[in-house]
Design a protein around this motif. Sequence first.
Motif, PDB file in Angstrom:
ATOM      1  N   GLY A  10     100.954 -14.781 -43.580  1.00 46.11           N
ATOM      2  CA  GLY A  10     100.367 -15.238 -42.193  1.00 46.11           C
ATOM      3  C   GLY A  10     100.007 -16.564 -42.238  1.00 46.11           C
ATOM      4  O   GLY A  10     100.485 -17.387 -42.906  1.00 46.11           O
ATOM      5  N   ALA A  11      98.817 -16.877 -41.479  1.00 42.83           N
ATOM      6  CA  ALA A  11      98.527 -18.260 -41.468  1.00 42.83           C
ATOM      7  C   ALA A  11      97.996 -18.989 -42.682  1.00 42.83           C
ATOM      8  O   ALA A  11      98.060 -20.097 -42.725  1.00 42.83           O
ATOM      9  CB  ALA A  11      97.564 -18.152 -40.442  1.00 42.83           C
ATOM     10  N   THR A  12      97.437 -18.032 -43.511  1.00 48.52           N
ATOM     11  CA  THR A  12      96.866 -18.448 -44.532  1.00 48.52           C
ATOM     12  C   THR A  12      98.185 -19.000 -45.530  1.00 48.52           C
ATOM     13  O   THR A  12      97.850 -19.801 -46.465  1.00 48.52           O
ATOM     14  CB  THR A  12      96.286 -17.692 -45.417  1.00 48.52           C
ATOM     15  OG1 THR A  12      97.023 -16.539 -45.788  1.00 48.52           O
ATOM     16  CG2 THR A  12      95.064 -17.000 -44.691  1.00 48.52           C
ATOM     17  N   ARG A  13      99.322 -18.621 -45.257  1.00 52.29           N
ATOM     18  CA  ARG A  13     100.445 -19.006 -46.250  1.00 52.29           C
ATOM     19  C   ARG A  13     101.064 -20.167 -45.543  1.00 52.29           C
ATOM     20  O   ARG A  13     101.525 -21.058 -46.359  1.00 52.29           O
ATOM     21  CB  ARG A  13     101.539 -17.812 -46.106  1.00 52.29           C
ATOM     22  CG  ARG A  13     102.679 -18.186 -46.971  1.00 52.29           C
ATOM     23  CD  ARG A  13     102.672 -18.341 -48.638  1.00 52.29           C
ATOM     24  NE  ARG A  13     102.403 -16.844 -49.163  1.00 52.29           N
ATOM     25  CZ  ARG A  13     102.023 -16.759 -50.284  1.00 52.29           C
ATOM     26  NH1 ARG A  13     101.808 -17.742 -51.189  1.00 52.29           N
ATOM     27  NH2 ARG A  13     101.855 -15.326 -50.669  1.00 52.29           N
ATOM     28  N   VAL A  14     101.115 -20.484 -44.282  1.00 53.60           N
ATOM     29  CA  VAL A  14     102.096 -21.517 -43.929  1.00 53.60           C
ATOM     30  C   VAL A  14     101.112 -22.719 -43.258  1.00 53.60           C
ATOM     31  O   VAL A  14     101.727 -23.461 -42.994  1.00 53.60           O
ATOM     32  CB  VAL A  14     102.848 -20.996 -42.805  1.00 53.60           C
ATOM     33  CG1 VAL A  14     103.734 -19.963 -43.236  1.00 53.60           C
ATOM     34  CG2 VAL A  14     102.344 -20.533 -41.523  1.00 53.60           C
ATOM     35  N   HIS A  15      99.791 -22.304 -42.863  1.00 53.54           N
ATOM     36  CA  HIS A  15      99.042 -23.229 -42.293  1.00 53.54           C
ATOM     37  C   HIS A  15      98.352 -23.909 -43.234  1.00 53.54           C
ATOM     38  O   HIS A  15      97.525 -23.453 -43.921  1.00 53.54           O
ATOM     39  CB  HIS A  15      98.084 -22.783 -41.295  1.00 53.54           C
ATOM     40  CG  HIS A  15      97.499 -23.711 -40.245  1.00 53.54           C
ATOM     41  ND1 HIS A  15      96.542 -24.498 -40.488  1.00 53.54           N
ATOM     42  CD2 HIS A  15      97.785 -23.759 -38.917  1.00 53.54           C
ATOM     43  CE1 HIS A  15      96.283 -25.198 -39.521  1.00 53.54           C
ATOM     44  NE2 HIS A  15      96.971 -24.931 -38.540  1.00 53.54           N
ATOM     45  N   ALA A  20      93.671 -24.843 -47.026  1.00 50.72           N
ATOM     46  CA  ALA A  20      92.714 -25.922 -47.489  1.00 50.72           C
ATOM     47  C   ALA A  20      91.126 -25.118 -47.603  1.00 50.72           C
ATOM     48  O   ALA A  20      90.370 -25.499 -48.483  1.00 50.72           O
ATOM     49  CB  ALA A  20      92.721 -27.226 -47.049  1.00 50.72           C
ATOM     50  N   ALA A  21      90.852 -24.521 -46.313  1.00 49.16           N
ATOM     51  CA  ALA A  21      89.643 -23.931 -46.188  1.00 49.16           C
ATOM     52  C   ALA A  21      89.356 -22.873 -47.075  1.00 49.16           C
ATOM     53  O   ALA A  21      88.234 -22.650 -47.653  1.00 49.16           O
ATOM     54  CB  ALA A  21      89.732 -23.371 -44.731  1.00 49.16           C
ATOM     55  N   GLY A  26      86.479 -21.379 -52.013  1.00 50.77           N
ATOM     56  CA  GLY A  26      86.759 -20.660 -53.269  1.00 50.77           C
ATOM     57  C   GLY A  26      86.891 -19.432 -53.086  1.00 50.77           C
ATOM     58  O   GLY A  26      86.592 -18.519 -53.842  1.00 50.77           O
ATOM     59  N   ILE A  27      87.641 -18.857 -51.989  1.00 49.28           N
ATOM     60  CA  ILE A  27      87.712 -17.653 -51.605  1.00 49.28           C
ATOM     61  C   ILE A  27      88.916 -16.951 -52.401  1.00 49.28           C
ATOM     62  O   ILE A  27      90.075 -17.625 -52.444  1.00 49.28           O
ATOM     63  CB  ILE A  27      88.100 -17.551 -50.204  1.00 49.28           C
ATOM     64  CG1 ILE A  27      86.756 -17.627 -49.382  1.00 49.28           C
ATOM     65  CG2 ILE A  27      88.521 -15.947 -49.983  1.00 49.28           C
ATOM     66  CD1 ILE A  27      87.019 -17.669 -47.853  1.00 49.28           C
ATOM     67  N   GLN A  28      88.857 -15.839 -53.052  1.00 48.54           N
ATOM     68  CA  GLN A  28      89.552 -15.287 -53.842  1.00 48.54           C
ATOM     69  C   GLN A  28      90.275 -13.687 -53.484  1.00 48.54           C
ATOM     70  O   GLN A  28      91.058 -13.187 -53.892  1.00 48.54           O
ATOM     71  CB  GLN A  28      89.164 -14.941 -55.427  1.00 48.54           C
ATOM     72  CG  GLN A  28      88.647 -16.347 -56.119  1.00 48.54           C
ATOM     73  CD  GLN A  28      90.008 -17.255 -56.424  1.00 48.54           C
ATOM     74  OE1 GLN A  28      90.967 -16.758 -56.722  1.00 48.54           O
ATOM     75  NE2 GLN A  28      89.814 -18.471 -56.019  1.00 48.54           N
ATOM     76  N   SER A  29      89.501 -13.352 -52.394  1.00 45.80           N
ATOM     77  CA  SER A  29      89.961 -11.959 -51.917  1.00 45.80           C
ATOM     78  C   SER A  29      89.394 -11.874 -50.610  1.00 45.80           C
ATOM     79  O   SER A  29      88.752 -12.596 -49.778  1.00 45.80           O
ATOM     80  CB  SER A  29      89.024 -10.712 -52.910  1.00 45.80           C
ATOM     81  OG  SER A  29      87.924 -10.840 -52.253  1.00 45.80           O
ATOM     82  N   ALA A  30      90.094 -10.738 -49.907  1.00 51.17           N
ATOM     83  CA  ALA A  30      89.842 -10.680 -48.368  1.00 51.17           C
ATOM     84  C   ALA A  30      88.417 -10.136 -48.070  1.00 51.17           C
ATOM     85  O   ALA A  30      88.034 -10.587 -46.865  1.00 51.17           O
ATOM     86  CB  ALA A  30      90.888  -9.661 -47.928  1.00 51.17           C
ATOM     87  N   ALA A  31      87.923  -9.295 -49.335  1.00 51.19           N
ATOM     88  CA  ALA A  31      86.583  -9.077 -48.927  1.00 51.19           C
ATOM     89  C   ALA A  31      85.700 -10.194 -49.010  1.00 51.19           C
ATOM     90  O   ALA A  31      84.632 -10.249 -48.102  1.00 51.19           O
ATOM     91  CB  ALA A  31      86.161  -8.343 -50.427  1.00 51.19           C
ATOM     92  N   GLN A  32      85.823 -11.514 -49.707  1.00 53.60           N
ATOM     93  CA  GLN A  32      84.976 -12.555 -49.730  1.00 53.60           C
ATOM     94  C   GLN A  32      84.999 -13.048 -48.292  1.00 53.60           C
ATOM     95  O   GLN A  32      84.225 -13.635 -47.811  1.00 53.60           O
ATOM     96  CB  GLN A  32      85.463 -13.416 -50.827  1.00 53.60           C
ATOM     97  CG  GLN A  32      85.136 -13.148 -52.109  1.00 53.60           C
ATOM     98  CD  GLN A  32      85.344 -13.858 -53.020  1.00 53.60           C
ATOM     99  OE1 GLN A  32      86.562 -14.528 -52.965  1.00 53.60           O
ATOM    100  NE2 GLN A  32      84.707 -14.351 -54.332  1.00 53.60           N
ATOM    101  N   LEU A  33      86.463 -13.299 -47.722  1.00 49.15           N
ATOM    102  CA  LEU A  33      86.719 -14.057 -46.575  1.00 49.15           C
ATOM    103  C   LEU A  33      85.769 -13.045 -45.565  1.00 49.15           C
ATOM    104  O   LEU A  33      85.208 -13.565 -44.513  1.00 49.15           O
ATOM    105  CB  LEU A  33      88.116 -13.940 -46.164  1.00 49.15           C
ATOM    106  CG  LEU A  33      88.371 -14.661 -44.846  1.00 49.15           C
ATOM    107  CD1 LEU A  33      87.992 -16.058 -44.557  1.00 49.15           C
ATOM    108  CD2 LEU A  33      89.952 -14.448 -44.665  1.00 49.15           C
TER     109      LEU A  33
END
Length: 87
Positions: A10-15, A20-21, A26-33
Motif C-alpha cells: 500500500g502507501a507504506t511501500r510506494v509513498h 520515512a515516517a 522505528g516502527i517494526q510492526s503493525a501493532a506498533q503503528l
Amino acid sequence: MPMAVGIVGGATRVHPAARAALKLMGIQSAAQLAEIIAAVGLAQNLAALRALASEGIQRGHMALHARQIAIAAGAAGEQINTSPTRW
C-alpha cells in the motif's frame, strides 16, 4: 483499540513520506503503528477537551481565522492580534 493498519504494501511501500515516517519512528510492526495511532487520537481528544473547557473551540478557531485575514489584508507586526483571548 482494534484497527486495521499495516506496514507492508500500500502507501507504506510506494509513498516516500510514509516510509520515512515509519523509519523515523522505528516502527517494526503493525501493532506498533496501531499503538501510535491510538496515542495520537487520545492526544487530539484531550486537546479538544482542553479547548472546550477553556476558551472554546469556536473562539480559538475564529481568532486564528481573524489573524489570517489580517495578514492577507496586509497587516504586519502589532496590527496583527496574536492572542486568541483578546477580542
